[in-house]
Design a protein around this motif. Structure first.
Motif, short mmCIF file in Angstrom:
data_model
loop_
_atom_site.label_atom_id
_atom_site.label_comp_id
_atom_site.label_asym_id
_atom_site.label_seq_id
_atom_site.Cartn_x
_atom_site.Cartn_y
_atom_site.Cartn_z
N VAL A 180 -16.48 33.59 65.07
CA VAL A 180 -15.78 33.26 66.31
C VAL A 180 -14.35 32.91 65.97
O VAL A 180 -14.07 31.89 65.34
CB VAL A 180 -16.46 32.07 67.04
N GLY A 181 -13.43 33.77 66.35
CA GLY A 181 -12.02 33.57 66.03
C GLY A 181 -11.53 34.60 65.04
O GLY A 181 -12.12 34.78 63.97
N ALA A 182 -10.44 35.29 65.38
CA ALA A 182 -9.91 36.37 64.54
C ALA A 182 -8.56 35.99 63.95
O ALA A 182 -7.61 36.77 63.98
CB ALA A 182 -9.80 37.67 65.34
N GLY A 183 -8.49 34.77 63.41
CA GLY A 183 -7.31 34.34 62.67
C GLY A 183 -7.52 34.56 61.19
O GLY A 183 -8.34 35.37 60.77
N PHE A 184 -6.78 33.80 60.36
CA PHE A 184 -6.84 33.98 58.90
C PHE A 184 -8.27 33.89 58.38
O PHE A 184 -8.80 34.82 57.77
CB PHE A 184 -5.99 32.91 58.19
N ILE A 185 -8.88 32.71 58.57
CA ILE A 185 -10.21 32.47 58.01
C ILE A 185 -11.24 33.40 58.62
O ILE A 185 -12.13 33.91 57.93
CB ILE A 185 -10.62 30.99 58.22
N MET A 200 -5.33 38.06 65.28
CA MET A 200 -4.11 37.35 64.84
C MET A 200 -3.15 37.14 66.02
O MET A 200 -1.97 37.50 65.95
CB MET A 200 -3.43 38.13 63.72
N PRO A 201 -3.64 36.57 67.12
CA PRO A 201 -2.78 36.40 68.29
C PRO A 201 -1.56 35.55 68.00
O PRO A 201 -1.62 34.56 67.27
CB PRO A 201 -3.70 35.72 69.31
N ARG A 202 -0.44 35.95 68.58
CA ARG A 202 0.87 35.30 68.48
C ARG A 202 1.54 35.46 67.12
O ARG A 202 2.73 35.24 67.00
CB ARG A 202 0.79 33.81 68.84
N LEU A 209 8.98 34.78 63.25
CA LEU A 209 8.37 34.96 64.56
C LEU A 209 7.98 36.41 64.82
O LEU A 209 8.67 37.34 64.39
CB LEU A 209 9.35 34.53 65.66
N SER A 210 6.86 36.59 65.54
CA SER A 210 6.56 37.90 66.10
C SER A 210 7.44 38.09 67.33
O SER A 210 8.06 37.14 67.83
CB SER A 210 5.08 37.98 66.49
N GLU A 248 6.50 38.58 70.40
CA GLU A 248 5.95 37.77 71.48
C GLU A 248 6.37 36.31 71.34
O GLU A 248 6.80 35.66 72.30
CB GLU A 248 4.42 37.88 71.49
N SER A 249 6.25 35.77 70.12
CA SER A 249 6.61 34.38 69.89
C SER A 249 8.09 34.14 70.08
O SER A 249 8.51 33.10 70.59
CB SER A 249 6.19 33.96 68.48
N ALA A 250 8.91 35.11 69.66
CA ALA A 250 10.36 34.97 69.81
C ALA A 250 10.76 34.92 71.29
O ALA A 250 11.57 34.08 71.70
CB ALA A 250 11.08 36.11 69.11
N LYS A 251 10.16 35.78 72.08
CA LYS A 251 10.47 35.79 73.51
C LYS A 251 9.96 34.52 74.18
O LYS A 251 10.61 33.97 75.08
CB LYS A 251 9.88 37.04 74.17
N ALA A 252 8.79 34.06 73.75
CA ALA A 252 8.24 32.83 74.31
C ALA A 252 9.12 31.63 74.00
O ALA A 252 9.15 30.65 74.75
CB ALA A 252 6.82 32.59 73.78
N ALA A 253 9.86 31.70 72.88
CA ALA A 253 10.77 30.63 72.50
C ALA A 253 12.11 30.74 73.22
O ALA A 253 13.02 29.93 72.98
CB ALA A 253 10.99 30.65 70.98
N GLY A 254 12.24 31.73 74.09
CA GLY A 254 13.46 31.88 74.87
C GLY A 254 14.55 32.68 74.18
O GLY A 254 15.71 32.68 74.65
N LEU A 255 14.22 33.38 73.12
CA LEU A 255 15.21 34.17 72.38
C LEU A 255 15.30 35.58 72.95
O LEU A 255 14.29 36.16 73.37
CB LEU A 255 14.83 34.22 70.90
N ASP A 256 16.49 36.13 72.96
CA ASP A 256 16.71 37.51 73.41
C ASP A 256 16.40 38.42 72.23
O ASP A 256 17.29 38.82 71.47
CB ASP A 256 18.15 37.68 73.88
N ALA A 257 15.13 38.74 72.07
CA ALA A 257 14.65 39.39 70.85
C ALA A 257 14.25 40.84 71.10
O ALA A 257 13.90 41.23 72.22
CB ALA A 257 13.47 38.62 70.28
N ALA A 258 14.30 41.61 70.04
CA ALA A 258 13.82 42.99 70.03
C ALA A 258 13.17 43.25 68.68
O ALA A 258 13.30 42.44 67.75
CB ALA A 258 14.97 43.97 70.28
#
Length: 568
Positions: free
Chosen positions: A164-169, A195-197, A352-353, A355-365
């Motif tokens: 249950v859970g698809a992260g590192f472990i 590996m969400p986010r 940052l990925s 998604e994470s960059a945009k969520a942090a308010g950065l103008d990312a590509a």
């Protein structure tokens, strides 16, 4: 002047801080206490013990020169007193005392300290599911869990496992069950990607595709509702299905153990974790903390970050040890570097990925590149996929993620970017970054230079493209008549798809674009495709020169689509 340092916690940061301090102040006294009877172990190695790659559980607790890091080792070799099976129950900051309870005898006592280190780590997050306390349900948080899991598998008690859970472990345990033991393994993830986010959907799907080829089953966007069984787990029930399982791994993150610090009045983050400064001091100058129980600064966003990694705990431990002895060492923050092995491949990243960059308010590509990891003429070359995330305008590198073979080539590139990002790395600097070159190890124009060049071209408007997910959306609209899918490879490579999709797929090799320009429709968006995206970009430049601006490249090309699992 001789002092007494008390360390609460004896897994990663605690022992590192204690031993560093003792080297600097051999005449001082250090007492380390821990609730467990097993101390100073490499928790990140547990999946590899379960898989059999690490043969003996004790190896997780040994030094590089094969000495077991137990109570006697710390006493004789390091000069540190250890109190195992001892719980710290209260910190009296005014009196500078730690009240404790011996879990084996029930006896209580107090330890006076001159300086204190809180290294209480983190606890696996529980889902509070019906049946979560059944035998066979594990959290993979200590060597006792590892031994129990491996013993059950070795006895033939486990034919089906659920993670249950698809992260590192979660991914590492899924590989461990499948690779050596041949256990039918299913992974459930509540998000719609693994590996969400941490990585983009494209990178996540490439990794998932490879793991599925090895036999691991994934169910994404699915919520586990209950675990069922008679004494021992037998089934996992989700909102969509029921799956048999004799072993369940719950790997949905961890919660920092900050309760002791909160009760003592130390500042803690509202979302969990002890607040420390760059010297790893808490809001009490006589108390340090670090490892999985603290929050530190994210060097990209400047915001608090919780990153429970053994590597970070060890680095912080040295800083704590220095400063206990009157030093001025600093731990300035984290980028969030990671790597996870997935059978013959690995997935890594730093920063940052998108998604994470945009969520942090950065103008990312971001740009996606598939390229060879060494000279094209070297026999053992392999394809590497990199996604570079950057801030528009400033051109600052915000992160990079990579997917490639399980060797050192890909993670070495990620580490190089991580080292430079701390100093404000831009795509221009990455474009000209000096990297060691020889054909067995890299290309003359390294893949890192190339992905930065791609980002530069994207910023200039020269390379206008999409990744595999973007291509899939375009391909779904192929019957609309609005698109021309132009294969820029040589005819033999393009012919199979032309035969399969004669109404949609056409071929003009990149070198023939100018002389066959009249064949390109003027009233359609031209979707340019090649093996990796390089020739498609060249074709786009040629079409720009001819005045055709409505053209888009597929970044990563057919190689990326194949890794992504799309059969055109």
């Amino acid at each position: 002047m001789s002092q007494h340092v008390v360390v609460i916690g004896a897994v990663a940061l605690g022992p590192k801080a204690a031993c560093r301090f003792k080297r600097l102040e051999p005449g001082s006294r250090v007492t380390m206490l821990d609730e467990s009877d097993v101390i100073s172990y490499g928790g990140c190695g547990i999946p590899y013990y379960v898989s059999g790659e690490v043969a003996d559980e004790q190896e997780l607790r040994t030094t590089s020169f094969h000495m077991v890091r137990d109570v006697q080792f710390f006493k004789d070799v390091k000069g540190v007193d250890v109190m195992p099976r001892t719980r710290a129950v209260e910190i009296d900051r005014d009196a500078r005392k730690v009240k404790y309870k011996n879990l084996a005898t029930g006896e209580s006592g107090e330890l006076e300290y001159d300086q204190l280190v809180i290294a209480t780590g983190a606890t696996p997050r529980k889902l509070n599911l019906p049946g979560e306390d059944l035998k066979g349900v594990h959290y993979v948080s200590n060597p006792h869990d590892a031994v129990a899991i491996k013993e059950a598998i070795a006895k033939g008690e486990v034919n089906n496992a659920v993670v249950v859970g698809a992260g590192f472990i979660g991914l590492e345990m899924a590989e461990a069950f499948t690779d050596l033991w041949g256990v039918d393994t299913t992974v459930f993830e509540i998000f719609d990607q693994i590996m969400p986010r941490l990585v983009s959907p494209e990178m996540a799907r490439m990794t998932q595709e490879h793991m599925e080829e090895q036999g691991v089953q994934f169910h994404l966007g699915e919520t586990v509702k209950a675990l069922e069984g008679d004494g021992r787990v037998q089934r996992v029930v989700t909102d969509k299905r029921t799956v048999e399982a004799e072993c369940v791994i719950i790997s949905v993150g961890v919660v920092p153990n900050d309760g002791l610090a909160r009760d003592a009045g130390l500042e803690c983050n509202e979302r969990g974790g002890i607040v420390v400064d760059e010297t790893m001091r808490t809001t009490d100058p006589a108390i340090f903390s670090g490892g999985d129980c603290v929050v530190v600064k994210n060097l990209v966003t400047g915001q608090p970050a919780f990153l429970p990694l053994g590597s970070m705990a060890n680095r912080q431990g040295r800083v704590v040890g220095d400063n206990l002895a009157g030093g001025s060492s600093k731990f300035d923050g984290v980028l969030g570097s990671f790597v996870v092995k997935t059978f013959e491949t690995s997935l890594a990243g730093t920063g940052l990925s998108l998604e994470s960059a945009k969520a942090a308010g950065l103008d990312a590509a971001s740009v996606l590149l598939v390229s060879l990891d060494r000279a094209h003429f070297y026999p053992s070359k392999d394809l590497m996929t990199l996604e570079l995330v950057y801030e528009k305008g400033t051109r600052k590198v915000l992160g990079i993620q990579g997917f490639g073979n399980a060797g050192d080539a890909m993670v070495g590139r990620i580490n190089a970017v991580a080292a430079a990002m701390k100093f404000g790395l831009t795509i221009d600097e990455l474009s000209t970054m000096e990297l060691a070159y020889a054909p067995p190890f890299s290309s003359a124009m390294d893949v890192l230079n190339s992905v930065a060049n791609m980002a530069d071209n994207a910023e200039r408007g020269l390379n206008r493209g999409v990744g595999p997910e973007g291509f899939e959306k375009l391909w779904e609209q192929r019957d609309s008549g609005d698109y021309c899918f132009l294969d820029c490879r040589e005819a033999p490579d393009a012919e199979p798809l032309m035969e399969k999709h004669p109404e949609h797929w056409c071929n003009i090799p990149q070198g023939e674009i100018y002389k066959r320009f009249s064949e390109i429709p003027e009233d359609k968006t031209v979707v340019l495709v090649c093996n990796t995206g390089a020739r498609a970009y060249e074709a786009q430049v040629m079409l720009d020169h001819k005045g055709v601006k409505d053209a888009v490249t597929i970044r990563g090309g057919m190689a990326a689509l194949k890794k992504w699992g799309m059969d055109v």
